[in-house]
Design a protein around this motif. Structure first.
Motif, mmCIF file in Angstrom:
data_model
loop_
_atom_site.group_PDB
_atom_site.id
_atom_site.type_symbol
_atom_site.label_atom_id
_atom_site.label_comp_id
_atom_site.label_asym_id
_atom_site.label_seq_id
_atom_site.Cartn_x
_atom_site.Cartn_y
_atom_site.Cartn_z
ATOM 1 N N GLY A 100 3.053 5.937 -7.947
ATOM 2 C CA GLY A 100 3.412 4.552 -7.638
ATOM 3 C C GLY A 100 4.587 4.073 -8.455
ATOM 4 O O GLY A 100 5.540 3.485 -7.923
ATOM 5 N N ALA A 101 4.561 4.323 -9.757
ATOM 6 C CA ALA A 101 5.668 3.904 -10.618
ATOM 7 C C ALA A 101 6.954 4.630 -10.240
ATOM 8 O O ALA A 101 8.047 4.040 -10.258
ATOM 9 N N SER A 102 6.836 5.904 -9.873
ATOM 10 C CA SER A 102 8.021 6.664 -9.467
ATOM 11 C C SER A 102 8.633 6.083 -8.193
ATOM 12 O O SER A 102 9.861 5.994 -8.066
ATOM 13 N N ARG A 103 7.794 5.678 -7.259
ATOM 14 C CA ARG A 103 8.311 5.101 -6.021
ATOM 15 C C ARG A 103 8.971 3.751 -6.270
ATOM 16 O O ARG A 103 9.946 3.399 -5.602
ATOM 17 N N VAL A 104 8.437 2.979 -7.213
ATOM 18 C CA VAL A 104 9.078 1.708 -7.561
ATOM 19 C C VAL A 104 10.463 1.958 -8.136
ATOM 20 O O VAL A 104 11.445 1.296 -7.759
ATOM 21 N N ARG A 105 10.577 2.913 -9.050
ATOM 22 C CA ARG A 105 11.887 3.235 -9.635
ATOM 23 C C ARG A 105 12.864 3.695 -8.565
ATOM 24 O O ARG A 105 14.037 3.290 -8.558
ATOM 25 N N ASP A 106 12.398 4.555 -7.673
ATOM 26 C CA ASP A 106 13.284 5.068 -6.638
ATOM 27 C C ASP A 106 13.722 3.963 -5.680
ATOM 28 O O ASP A 106 14.874 3.916 -5.250
ATOM 29 N N LEU A 107 12.800 3.024 -5.365
ATOM 30 C CA LEU A 107 13.139 1.913 -4.474
ATOM 31 C C LEU A 107 14.231 1.049 -5.073
ATOM 32 O O LEU A 107 15.224 0.718 -4.398
ATOM 33 N N PHE A 108 14.088 0.689 -6.330
ATOM 34 C CA PHE A 108 15.092 -0.172 -6.954
ATOM 35 C C PHE A 108 16.399 0.578 -7.195
ATOM 36 O O PHE A 108 17.475 -0.029 -7.165
ATOM 37 N N ALA A 109 16.320 1.880 -7.419
ATOM 38 C CA ALA A 109 17.550 2.660 -7.561
ATOM 39 C C ALA A 109 18.343 2.649 -6.261
ATOM 40 O O ALA A 109 19.579 2.502 -6.270
ATOM 41 N N GLN A 110 17.658 2.799 -5.141
ATOM 42 C CA GLN A 110 18.344 2.743 -3.847
ATOM 43 C C GLN A 110 18.921 1.355 -3.587
ATOM 44 O O GLN A 110 20.036 1.209 -3.095
ATOM 45 N N SER A 138 0.811 -1.220 0.000
ATOM 46 C CA SER A 138 0.000 0.000 0.000
ATOM 47 C C SER A 138 0.843 1.269 0.000
ATOM 48 O O SER A 138 0.322 2.355 -0.266
ATOM 49 N N ASP A 139 2.146 1.170 0.295
ATOM 50 C CA ASP A 139 3.006 2.349 0.276
ATOM 51 C C ASP A 139 3.203 2.898 -1.136
ATOM 52 O O ASP A 139 3.643 4.035 -1.303
ATOM 53 N N PHE A 140 2.918 2.083 -2.149
ATOM 54 C CA PHE A 140 3.035 2.563 -3.523
ATOM 55 C C PHE A 140 1.767 3.267 -3.990
ATOM 56 O O PHE A 140 1.778 3.956 -4.995
ATOM 57 N N VAL A 141 0.674 3.056 -3.271
ATOM 58 C CA VAL A 141 -0.629 3.552 -3.719
ATOM 59 C C VAL A 141 -0.784 5.011 -3.315
ATOM 60 O O VAL A 141 -0.575 5.373 -2.161
ATOM 61 N N GLU A 142 -1.139 5.853 -4.272
ATOM 62 C CA GLU A 142 -1.350 7.276 -4.009
ATOM 63 C C GLU A 142 -2.392 7.789 -4.999
ATOM 64 O O GLU A 142 -2.626 7.178 -6.047
ATOM 65 N N MET A 143 -3.032 8.877 -4.655
ATOM 66 C CA MET A 143 -4.087 9.414 -5.514
ATOM 67 C C MET A 143 -3.525 10.144 -6.728
ATOM 68 O O MET A 143 -4.244 10.398 -7.696
ATOM 69 N N PHE A 144 -2.243 10.485 -6.716
ATOM 70 C CA PHE A 144 -1.652 11.235 -7.813
ATOM 71 C C PHE A 144 -1.153 10.290 -8.893
ATOM 72 O O PHE A 144 -0.599 9.228 -8.603
ATOM 73 N N VAL A 145 -1.299 10.698 -10.141
ATOM 74 C CA VAL A 145 -0.913 9.865 -11.269
ATOM 75 C C VAL A 145 0.604 9.772 -11.353
ATOM 76 O O VAL A 145 1.304 10.778 -11.251
ATOM 77 N N GLY A 146 1.101 8.558 -11.544
ATOM 78 C CA GLY A 146 2.531 8.340 -11.739
ATOM 79 C C GLY A 146 3.342 8.201 -10.478
ATOM 80 O O GLY A 146 4.538 7.903 -10.547
#
Length: 671
Positions: A270-280, A260-268
């Motif tokens: 969730g995908a941005s958080r996935v990219r940032d997670l894997f980058a870290q 649920s930490d990826f879920v947000e009302m703003f578009v894009g």
């Protein structure tokens, strides 16, 4: 933890505010009202000046008009625009109406005294003071603004940054990952020794940990690091605990977050958080990412998306799929995930190359429950006579979380009763409390209702004792507990397969309560609600899932993939649906008539058991043996524990429809 610093918006905002302050002060000074000497003398002669403050060092004076003069001037002229920064002016005295620049002070005072002597009615006062230094005032105001900006930055702005994991707060870094990092600075104390049972699952994840520590051992033989490990199982079986143990054992950076930490009302986002997670994670590789409740974003795409409202979740899943198995994924980053609903996950997420290993974490068996009790009882002050084997037998179908709850509840009950140590009865009371609910001894029940409840529960006990395959009864009570007016506890056999005869006997025993009411009172009540719900589900499972009906045949309409949840139709025709309904009703009615016949043949024993139940309110296995004698088909049951669980809704739909699910005890009478 976050290497992406981003743009800090605080300093441009602060510079703009300071410039606005200086320009407003300059404009404020230029807009101040001034008056010459002739104008002042005229106002004074008309009696419109109330006071004048003379500054000898600056050759200036502040002129204050009377209230009447101020009102007259306001009516004639339009008020000048108010300076927005005037709220931060630190001159605590009244504001002058005019500023006067006089020439020679002696000549000015002589003229002032002459006008006052010629007009005795004039009450104008004069006073002297020190002039204002414009630079000092400006510096004082500037220091105030700098201090205000510093307070805003350190108290508010920095708190926003720390609360969202990056500069700019929640507004400017909403796309940053919210994963919590555990590394050498934040060690986790949980290890595999703290995980009781789950031997097969521990072997699988231990190999993953070993691969991260000693990767050459596997790579020299051509092996590759697994991309993902999926932990699947019922709630409370220890999936998250196993992940904590991996974090404690791996000695590598461990990123933990929920789906649920990826879920947000703003578009894009969730995908941005996935990219940032894997980058870290790639920056700190070798590393482990743990996503708890991955079904929040991993649900199969295109299911139930009738309005397009789930596009953002699907975009997040697409990004996760790309990160797990796309170009440039040769880094040592392993993804662990946990879910209770593997059947609804997207097939692309489950395939080899993403989640290479799927580990099913099942409910613990007898020996595993004993190990779990050993872990939790180590923290409790116990009576020396506590038998862990006995406690494990009392909790069939309990998960690891349930067992932890039993141990904690037993300690609370022991403390409530003033015991020095937790004894056997405390544990049995804790099991009863968790399964059946809180006892309500002071609940008012009419004698006629209490008698009906007693016969209802006695009917369950009689049938379960006299049929071969029903679970043997351990305890019956007519003390209200939870929402039920009565309850019965059974000790189900821990089996992996169930025959038709066994299911029929269970149906017959479940219907024994209503059959006893009809046998004794000649009518029935609403108290068998939970019984009817359970037998209906079980008979429906026999016909439509397990293929145990001769007329319908060897057909199962069970869908393990979960596709049927999103379908409006049924996988059979209307004629087949009618036949299924008839067969379900036939099975239930056959067992009901069987229960009626058994109770009629043993009516005297049923009366004796109900009478004993009315007298004691709680009866145990030995009371049934006094009335019916020993059970012929289970001579190995020599113990008579006080409380246990009942196999309620034993044939429910899960990933393995052939396996039996042991749940809470039967609530024999429920209104």
């Amino acid at each position: 933890m976050n290497n992406n610093k981003g743009f800090n918006w605080f300093f441009p905002i602060a510079i703009a505010a300071i410039l606005l302050f200086f320009f407003s002060n300059m404009n404020g000074d230029s807009q101040q009202n001034t008056i010459d000497e002739e104008g002042f003398y005229k106002l004074m002669a008309e009696g419109k000046v109330q006071d004048i403050l003379i500054y000898k060092d600056t050759e200036k004076a502040d002129v204050f008009l009377t209230k009447e003069a101020k009102a007259e001037a306001a009516a004639k002229t339009t008020a000048p625009a108010k300076n927005p920064m005037s709220a931060f002016d630190f001159n605590l005295g009244p504001k002058p109406d005019y500023t006067l620049s006089y020439g020679d002070l002696q000549l000015f005072l002589e003229k002032f005294d002459k006008i006052k002597a010629d007009n005795p009615q004039i009450a104008t006062k004069k006073d002297y003071g020190m002039g204002k230094n414009p630079m000092t005032e400006l510096l004082f105001n500037a220091l105030f603004w700098i201090g205000l900006m510093a307070l805003f930055y350190f108290v508010i702005f920095r708190r926003m940054m720390s609360g969202s994991g990056g500069p700019g707060g929640q507004i400017f870094s909403i796309g940053k990952s919210r994963a919590k990092l555990f590394d050498e600075k934040e060690k986790i104390q949980t290890t595999f020794k703290d995980v009781a049972g789950l031997e097969g699952a521990k072997e699988e994840v231990q190999e993953v940990v070993d691969f991260l520590k000693n990767s050459e051992k596997y790579t020299k033989l051509g092996g590759k690091i697994p991309k993902g490990v999926l932990l699947v199982g019922p709630p409370g079986t220890g999936k998250t605990l196993l992940a904590k143990a991996v974090a404690g054992e791996a000695k590598v950076p461990f990123f933990s977050l929920s789906g649920s930490d990826f879920v947000e009302m703003f578009v894009g986002v969730g995908a941005s958080r996935v990219r940032d997670l894997f980058a870290q994670a790639k920056a700190k590789s070798p590393a482990i990412i743990f996503i708890d409740e991955i079904d929040a974003i991993g649900r199969a795409r295109g299911k139930g998306n009738f309005t397009g409202g789930n596009d953002e979740r699907e975009n997040t899943l697409n990004q996760l799929l790309t990160e797990m198995d796309g170009f440039g994924t040769d880094t040592n980053v392993i993804v662990m995930a946990a879910t209770n609903r593997a059947d609804i996950l997207d097939k692309a997420l489950m395939r080899a190359g993403r989640f290479d290993r799927s580990i099913y974490v099942d409910l613990p068996e007898l020996h595993e429950r004993k190990q779990i009790f050993d872990v939790h009882l180590a923290k409790i002050k116990l009576d020396p006579n506590i038998d862990r084997e006995f406690l494990a037998k009392q909790t069939p179908g309990f998960s690891g979380a349930d067992i932890a709850n039993v141990c904690n509840e037993a300690a609370l009950i022991a403390a409530r009763n003033g015991h020095e140590a937790v004894n056997k009865q405390d544990f049995l009371d804790a099991v009863d409390r968790i399964i059946g609910g809180l006892e309500k001894k002071n609940k008012a029940i009419k004698p006629s209702e209490k008698r009906r409840v007693a016969y209802h529960e006695a009917g369950h006990a009689t049938i379960s004792w006299l049929v071969e395959h029903a679970a043997p009864l351990l305890k019956v009570t007519i003390v209200p507990r939870g929402r039920s007016l009565g309850a019965a506890w059974y000790l189900p056999e821990e089996r992996q397969l169930t025959t038709t005869e066994q299911m029929n006997d269970e149906l017959c025993a479940t219907l024994g309560g209503r059959a006893a009411e009809e046998t004794i009172f000649g009518n029935i009540s609403t108290g068998a609600l939970s019984d009817l719900e359970r037998v209906t589900k079980q008979a429906q499972a026999m016909v439509t899932i397990y293929g145990l009906n001769d007329k319908v045949g060897n057909i199962s309409y069970y869908d393990s993939s979960g596709q049927s949840e999103y379908s409006f139709g049924k996988p059979y025709s209307e004629q087949t649906a009618k036949m299924i309904d008839e067969e379900i009703s036939k099975i239930i009615e056959t067992q009901y008539q069987r229960a009626l016949q058994i109770l009629r043949d043993n009516k005297e024993k049923l009366d004796a058991l109900a009478t004993k139940l009315l007298e004691k309110e709680v009866i145990f296995r030995e009371d049934l043996e006094d009335v019916f004698g020993k059970r012929a088909w289970d001579p190995e049951l020599t113990e008579h524990p006080v409380s246990s669980t009942h196999n309620e809704e034993s044939e429910t739909k899960d990933e393995n429809p052939g396996a039996e699910e042991v749940q809470a005890p039967e609530s024999g009478t429920q209104l």
